[in-house]
Design an enzyme around this catalytic site. Structure first.
Site, PDB file in Angstrom:
ATOM      1  N   ASN A  10      73.485  41.993  39.856  1.00 45.47           N
ATOM      2  CA  ASN A  10      73.461  40.996  40.927  1.00 45.47           C
ATOM      3  C   ASN A  10      74.857  40.972  41.547  1.00 45.47           C
ATOM      4  O   ASN A  10      75.782  40.428  40.962  1.00 45.47           O
ATOM      5  CB  ASN A  10      73.086  39.632  40.331  1.00 45.47           C
ATOM      6  CG  ASN A  10      73.208  38.502  41.326  1.00 45.47           C
ATOM      7  OD1 ASN A  10      73.351  38.735  42.539  1.00 45.47           O
ATOM      8  ND2 ASN A  10      73.151  37.272  40.837  1.00 45.47           N
ATOM      9  N   TRP A  11      74.981  41.584  42.700  1.00 44.37           N
ATOM     10  CA  TRP A  11      76.319  41.705  43.308  1.00 44.37           C
ATOM     11  C   TRP A  11      76.791  40.399  43.947  1.00 44.37           C
ATOM     12  O   TRP A  11      77.941  40.287  44.355  1.00 44.37           O
ATOM     13  CB  TRP A  11      76.324  42.824  44.373  1.00 44.37           C
ATOM     14  CG  TRP A  11      76.101  44.193  43.811  1.00 44.37           C
ATOM     15  CD1 TRP A  11      75.873  44.533  42.503  1.00 44.37           C
ATOM     16  CD2 TRP A  11      76.091  45.428  44.549  1.00 44.37           C
ATOM     17  NE1 TRP A  11      75.718  45.890  42.386  1.00 44.37           N
ATOM     18  CE2 TRP A  11      75.854  46.461  43.613  1.00 44.37           C
ATOM     19  CE3 TRP A  11      76.251  45.762  45.902  1.00 44.37           C
ATOM     20  CZ2 TRP A  11      75.773  47.805  44.002  1.00 44.37           C
ATOM     21  CZ3 TRP A  11      76.180  47.086  46.276  1.00 44.37           C
ATOM     22  CH2 TRP A  11      75.945  48.101  45.333  1.00 44.37           C
ATOM     23  N   LYS A  12      75.892  39.435  44.076  1.00 45.17           N
ATOM     24  CA  LYS A  12      76.234  38.148  44.709  1.00 45.17           C
ATOM     25  C   LYS A  12      76.853  38.414  46.093  1.00 45.17           C
ATOM     26  O   LYS A  12      76.431  39.334  46.775  1.00 45.17           O
ATOM     27  CB  LYS A  12      77.128  37.310  43.789  1.00 45.17           C
ATOM     28  CG  LYS A  12      76.529  37.217  42.374  1.00 45.17           C
ATOM     29  CD  LYS A  12      77.196  36.215  41.502  1.00 45.17           C
ATOM     30  CE  LYS A  12      76.498  36.188  40.143  1.00 45.17           C
ATOM     31  NZ  LYS A  12      77.011  35.174  39.242  1.00 45.17           N
ATOM     32  N   HIS A  97      68.051  31.945  41.527  1.00 51.77           N
ATOM     33  CA  HIS A  97      69.302  32.062  40.767  1.00 51.77           C
ATOM     34  C   HIS A  97      69.964  30.683  40.668  1.00 51.77           C
ATOM     35  O   HIS A  97      69.859  29.876  41.590  1.00 51.77           O
ATOM     36  CB  HIS A  97      70.241  33.067  41.447  1.00 51.77           C
ATOM     37  CG  HIS A  97      71.431  33.387  40.603  1.00 51.77           C
ATOM     38  ND1 HIS A  97      72.539  32.570  40.577  1.00 51.77           N
ATOM     39  CD2 HIS A  97      71.669  34.391  39.722  1.00 51.77           C
ATOM     40  CE1 HIS A  97      73.418  33.079  39.718  1.00 51.77           C
ATOM     41  NE2 HIS A  97      72.919  34.179  39.190  1.00 51.77           N
ATOM     42  N   GLU A  99      72.878  29.734  41.083  1.00 53.52           N
ATOM     43  CA  GLU A  99      73.782  29.407  42.201  1.00 53.52           C
ATOM     44  C   GLU A  99      72.987  28.933  43.415  1.00 53.52           C
ATOM     45  O   GLU A  99      73.452  28.078  44.176  1.00 53.52           O
ATOM     46  CB  GLU A  99      74.660  30.626  42.527  1.00 53.52           C
ATOM     47  CG  GLU A  99      75.724  30.821  41.454  1.00 53.52           C
ATOM     48  CD  GLU A  99      76.140  32.262  41.216  1.00 53.52           C
ATOM     49  OE1 GLU A  99      75.881  33.123  42.073  1.00 53.52           O
ATOM     50  OE2 GLU A  99      76.726  32.521  40.150  1.00 53.52           O
ATOM     51  N   GLU A 169      69.154  32.756  32.157  1.00 56.01           N
ATOM     52  CA  GLU A 169      70.608  32.716  32.344  1.00 56.01           C
ATOM     53  C   GLU A 169      71.122  31.302  32.077  1.00 56.01           C
ATOM     54  O   GLU A 169      71.041  30.434  32.952  1.00 56.01           O
ATOM     55  CB  GLU A 169      70.966  33.110  33.780  1.00 56.01           C
ATOM     56  CG  GLU A 169      70.499  34.498  34.165  1.00 56.01           C
ATOM     57  CD  GLU A 169      71.273  35.022  35.372  1.00 56.01           C
ATOM     58  OE1 GLU A 169      71.951  36.040  35.228  1.00 56.01           O
ATOM     59  OE2 GLU A 169      71.202  34.398  36.444  1.00 56.01           O
ATOM     60  N   GLY A 175      79.512  33.849  34.621  1.00 53.17           N
ATOM     61  CA  GLY A 175      80.849  34.020  35.189  1.00 53.17           C
ATOM     62  C   GLY A 175      81.938  33.314  34.414  1.00 53.17           C
ATOM     63  O   GLY A 175      83.056  33.180  34.894  1.00 53.17           O
ATOM     64  N   SER A 215      77.549  36.544  31.618  1.00 46.50           N
ATOM     65  CA  SER A 215      78.672  37.234  30.964  1.00 46.50           C
ATOM     66  C   SER A 215      78.210  38.369  30.056  1.00 46.50           C
ATOM     67  O   SER A 215      78.801  38.600  29.004  1.00 46.50           O
ATOM     68  CB  SER A 215      79.550  36.245  30.209  1.00 46.50           C
ATOM     69  OG  SER A 215      80.121  35.318  31.127  1.00 46.50           O
ATOM     70  N   GLY A 236      76.224  40.062  36.579  1.00 44.22           N
ATOM     71  CA  GLY A 236      77.059  39.757  37.732  1.00 44.22           C
ATOM     72  C   GLY A 236      78.330  40.589  37.711  1.00 44.22           C
ATOM     73  O   GLY A 236      78.358  41.739  38.127  1.00 44.22           O
ATOM     74  N   GLY A 237      79.404  40.015  37.196  1.00 40.25           N
ATOM     75  CA  GLY A 237      80.728  40.630  37.243  1.00 40.25           C
ATOM     76  C   GLY A 237      80.777  42.074  36.770  1.00 40.25           C
ATOM     77  O   GLY A 237      81.372  42.937  37.433  1.00 40.25           O
TER      78      GLY A 237
HETATM   79  P1  PGA Z   1      77.829  37.145  35.237  1.00 37.85           P
HETATM   80  O1  PGA Z   1      76.672  36.696  36.245  1.00 37.85           O
HETATM   81  O2  PGA Z   1      77.352  38.410  34.559  1.00 37.85           O
HETATM   82  O3  PGA Z   1      79.047  37.376  36.104  1.00 37.85           O
HETATM   83  O4  PGA Z   1      78.016  36.036  34.251  1.00 37.85           O
HETATM   84  C1  PGA Z   1      75.325  36.813  35.881  1.00 37.85           C
HETATM   85  C2  PGA Z   1      74.444  36.247  36.985  1.00 37.85           C
HETATM   86  O5  PGA Z   1      74.806  35.232  37.596  1.00 37.85           O
HETATM   87  O6  PGA Z   1      73.374  36.807  37.289  1.00 37.85           O
END
Ligand code: PGA
Length: 259
Positions: A10-12, A97, A99, A169, A175, A215, A236-237
Site C-alpha cells: 500500500n503505497w499510500k 483502510h 486512514e 490491521e 506506521g 509494521s 505500507g512503509g
Molecule cells: P505500515 O502500513 O506497514 O507502514 O505499518 C501498513 C498499512 O497501513 O497498510
C-alpha cells in the site's frame, strides 16, 4: 494449506508516476524467483496507476487501487468508479483502510457500499479492519472487529465473499514500528475466521485470505505468515523500496511454505 499467500504493498500518498514505474521495474526482476503461487500486488495512488499498470504488464505483479466510489458515475467530485479502475487494468482495490476511516469519514456502511461496487465490477477487494489502541486496551477488540465484519460485509453471499481478501490491521501498529506479536496477531486472526464462519459458513471461512498489516517488515514477515490463520500482508512503509518489499515477500513465502 490451501489458502493463497497474498502480499500487497500500500503505497499510500507516495510515488509519482516515474517513481512508481522505477520501483516496479526493479521489483519485477527481484521477485522473479519467488514461488509462483505467491500473489504480489502493488497499490499506488490514482495518478500513478497508469504507469504502474504499464510497467507491470506481462509480469507476475498485480495492480491495485487504494479506494473506489460506489456510484457508477456522476457528480462526485474527486472520486473514482469501479469501472474506471477495471478498465485501467486494475485488479485489486483496498477498501476501508484505517486512514480512510480516521481522516475521511469512512464507516462500515460506506465500506459495504464500496465493496459491493468493486465486486460488481469484477475487482478483487482488500477490505481493511482493525481496532485502535484505546479499543484494544478497553477490551473491545473483538466487538469492534465483529461490527466491522458484520457491517462491512453486510448482504454479501458466500459466493461473493470468496472474492474478498481481508486485511487485519491493528491501528496502533500502522506506521508505528510496533507490531502485534505473532501470537497476538494469530489469536485475532482466529477470531476473525471464527466470525466469518458464523456469517458465511465453515467452507467459505476456511478459504478467505486474511492478511496482517501494521509494521510488517522483512524481519518479522516470516514468523507472522507462519501462523495458521495469517495468509499474507498489507504493507505500507516496507513496500516503498523494491529491496525491502522483495525481501519481505521472500520471507513471507518461507513462512507460508512451512505450514
Ligand atoms: P505500515 O502500513 O506497514 O507502514 O505499518 C501498513 C498499512 O497501513 O497498510
Amino acid at each position: 494449506m490451501s489458502r493463497r499467500l497474498v502480499v500487497a504493498g500500500n503505497w499510500k500518498m507516495n510515488k509519482t508516476a516515474a517513481e512508481g514505474k522505477a520501483l516496479v521495474e526493479e521489483l519485477k526482476t527481484r521477485v522473479a524467483a519467488v514461488a509462483p503461487e505467491v500473489e504480489i500486488v502493488v497499490c499506488p495512488p490514482f495518478t500513478t496507476l497508469g504507469a504502474v499498470v504499464e510497467a507491470a504488464a506481462g509480469s507476475r505483479i498485480r495492480v491495485g487501487a487504494q479506494n473506489v466510489h460506489w456510484a457508477p458515475n456522476g457528480a462526485f467530485t474527486g472520486e473514482i468508479s469501479a469501472e474506471m479502475l477495471k478498465t485501467s487494468g486494475v485488479e485489486y482495490v483496498i477498501i476501508g483502510h484505517s486512514e480512510r476511516r480516521q481522516y475521511f469519514g469512512e464507516t462500515n456502511a460506506t465500506v459495504n457500499q464500496r465493496l459491493k461496487a468493486a465486486l460488481a465490477a469484477g475487482l478483487k477487494p482488500i477490505v481493511c479492519i482493525g481496532e485502535s489502541l484505546e479499543e484494544r486496551e478497553g477490551g473491545r477488540t473483538e466487538a469492534v472487529l465483529a461490527a466491522q465484519l458484520e457491517g462491512g460485509l453486510a448482504d454479501l453471499t458466500p459466493e461473493m465473499m470468496q472474492q474478498v481478501v481481508l486485511a487485519y490491521e491493528p491501528v496502533w501498529a500502522i506506521g508505528t514500528g510496533r507490531t502485534a506479536t505473532p501470537e497476538m496477531a494469530e489469536a485475532t486472526h482466529a477470531f476473525i475466521r471464527g466470525t466469518l464462519e458464523r456469517l458465511f459458513g465453515a467452507a467459505v471461512a476456511a478459504g478467505v485470505v486474511v492478511q496482517y498489516g501494521g509494521s510488517m517488515k522483512p524481519g518479522n514477515a516470516r514468523e507472522l505468515v507462519a501462523q495458521a490463520d495469517i495468509d499474507g500482508g498489507l504493507i505500507g512503509g516496507a513496500a516503498l523500496k523494491a529491496d525491502s518489499f522483495a525481501e519481505l515477500i521472500e520471507q513471507a513465502a518461507l513462512g507460508h511454505c512451512g505450514k
